[in-house]
Design a protein around this motif. Structure first.
Motif, short mmCIF file in Angstrom:
data_model
loop_
_atom_site.label_atom_id
_atom_site.label_comp_id
_atom_site.label_asym_id
_atom_site.label_seq_id
_atom_site.Cartn_x
_atom_site.Cartn_y
_atom_site.Cartn_z
N PRO A 151 50.87 18.99 45.17
CA PRO A 151 50.62 17.85 44.28
C PRO A 151 51.85 16.98 44.03
O PRO A 151 51.72 15.84 43.60
N GLY A 152 53.03 17.50 44.30
CA GLY A 152 54.24 16.72 44.05
C GLY A 152 54.60 16.72 42.57
O GLY A 152 54.07 17.50 41.78
N VAL A 153 55.48 15.82 42.17
CA VAL A 153 55.95 15.79 40.79
C VAL A 153 55.06 14.95 39.89
O VAL A 153 55.07 15.10 38.67
N ARG A 154 54.27 14.05 40.46
CA ARG A 154 53.40 13.18 39.67
C ARG A 154 51.97 13.74 39.67
O ARG A 154 51.05 13.14 40.18
N VAL A 155 51.80 14.89 39.04
CA VAL A 155 50.52 15.59 39.07
C VAL A 155 49.40 14.77 38.42
O VAL A 155 48.27 14.76 38.90
N LEU A 156 49.71 14.07 37.33
CA LEU A 156 48.68 13.27 36.67
C LEU A 156 48.21 12.10 37.54
O LEU A 156 47.02 11.78 37.56
N ASP A 157 49.13 11.49 38.28
CA ASP A 157 48.74 10.42 39.21
C ASP A 157 47.86 10.98 40.32
O ASP A 157 46.87 10.36 40.71
N VAL A 170 43.79 10.20 41.33
CA VAL A 170 43.27 9.92 42.68
C VAL A 170 42.17 10.92 43.03
O VAL A 170 41.13 10.54 43.57
N VAL A 171 42.39 12.20 42.70
CA VAL A 171 41.36 13.21 42.95
C VAL A 171 40.09 12.85 42.19
O VAL A 171 38.98 12.95 42.72
N ALA A 205 43.98 19.73 41.32
CA ALA A 205 45.27 19.29 41.87
C ALA A 205 46.34 20.36 41.72
O ALA A 205 47.27 20.42 42.52
N ALA A 206 46.21 21.20 40.71
CA ALA A 206 47.22 22.23 40.47
C ALA A 206 46.98 23.49 41.30
O ALA A 206 47.89 24.30 41.48
N GLN A 207 45.77 23.68 41.81
CA GLN A 207 45.44 24.88 42.58
C GLN A 207 45.48 24.56 44.07
O GLN A 207 44.46 24.29 44.68
N VAL A 208 46.66 24.57 44.62
CA VAL A 208 46.80 24.23 46.03
C VAL A 208 46.91 25.48 46.88
O VAL A 208 47.40 26.50 46.39
N ALA A 220 50.12 8.56 45.90
CA ALA A 220 50.29 9.11 44.55
C ALA A 220 51.42 10.15 44.50
O ALA A 220 51.71 10.67 43.43
N GLY A 221 52.00 10.48 45.62
CA GLY A 221 53.12 11.42 45.65
C GLY A 221 52.76 12.83 46.08
O GLY A 221 53.59 13.73 46.01
N ALA A 222 51.54 13.03 46.51
CA ALA A 222 51.09 14.36 46.93
C ALA A 222 51.30 14.54 48.43
O ALA A 222 51.58 13.58 49.15
N GLN A 223 51.13 15.77 48.87
CA GLN A 223 51.08 16.06 50.29
C GLN A 223 49.67 16.53 50.60
O GLN A 223 49.15 17.42 49.92
N ALA A 224 49.06 15.91 51.58
CA ALA A 224 47.68 16.23 51.94
C ALA A 224 47.52 16.08 53.45
O ALA A 224 48.34 15.44 54.11
N GLU A 225 46.45 16.67 53.95
CA GLU A 225 46.20 16.60 55.39
C GLU A 225 44.71 16.58 55.66
O GLU A 225 43.90 16.99 54.83
N VAL A 226 44.38 16.08 56.84
CA VAL A 226 43.00 16.07 57.32
C VAL A 226 42.85 17.26 58.25
O VAL A 226 43.66 17.46 59.16
#
Length: 91
Positions: free
Chosen positions: A22-28, A32-33, A48-51, A74-80
């Motif tokens: 989720p990165g440091v901007r969890v609320l952002d 988005v989620v 977002a917190a349970q990665v 939003a500052g997260a790391q995600a993948e397809v």
């Protein structure tokens, strides 16, 4: 009478959007989620917190890539991740 079953294969294999960090901007990221899933803010924050967390599942590739881009902004790391084709065996 003999029943025959056919497997229809589409060109667009379903994809999953997976939040890996989720990165440091969890609320952002939670906002988005929420926008992507329609969940409440509280449930979006928990997700977002349970990665790693599957945010969207079984969506077309274009939608999955757009969702990943929104999460990255939003500052997260995600993948397809491409779902395995039905009937295929993993080695």
């Amino acid at each position: 009478m003999e029943d025959k079953h056919f497997l229809l294969v589409c060109d667009d294999v379903p994809h999953d959007v997976v939040l890996t960090e989720p990165g440091v901007r969890v609320l952002d990221v939670a906002q988005v989620v929420r926008r992507l899933t329609g969940l409440s803010v509280w449930r979006s924050k928990i997700l977002a917190a349970q990665v790693p967390a599957v945010i969207l599942d079984g969506v077309p590739q274009e939608d999955a890539e757009a969702a990943v881009a929104a999460l990255l902004n939003a500052g997260a790391q995600a993948e397809v991740r491409e779902r395995p084709r039905p009937g295929s065996l993993k080695p």
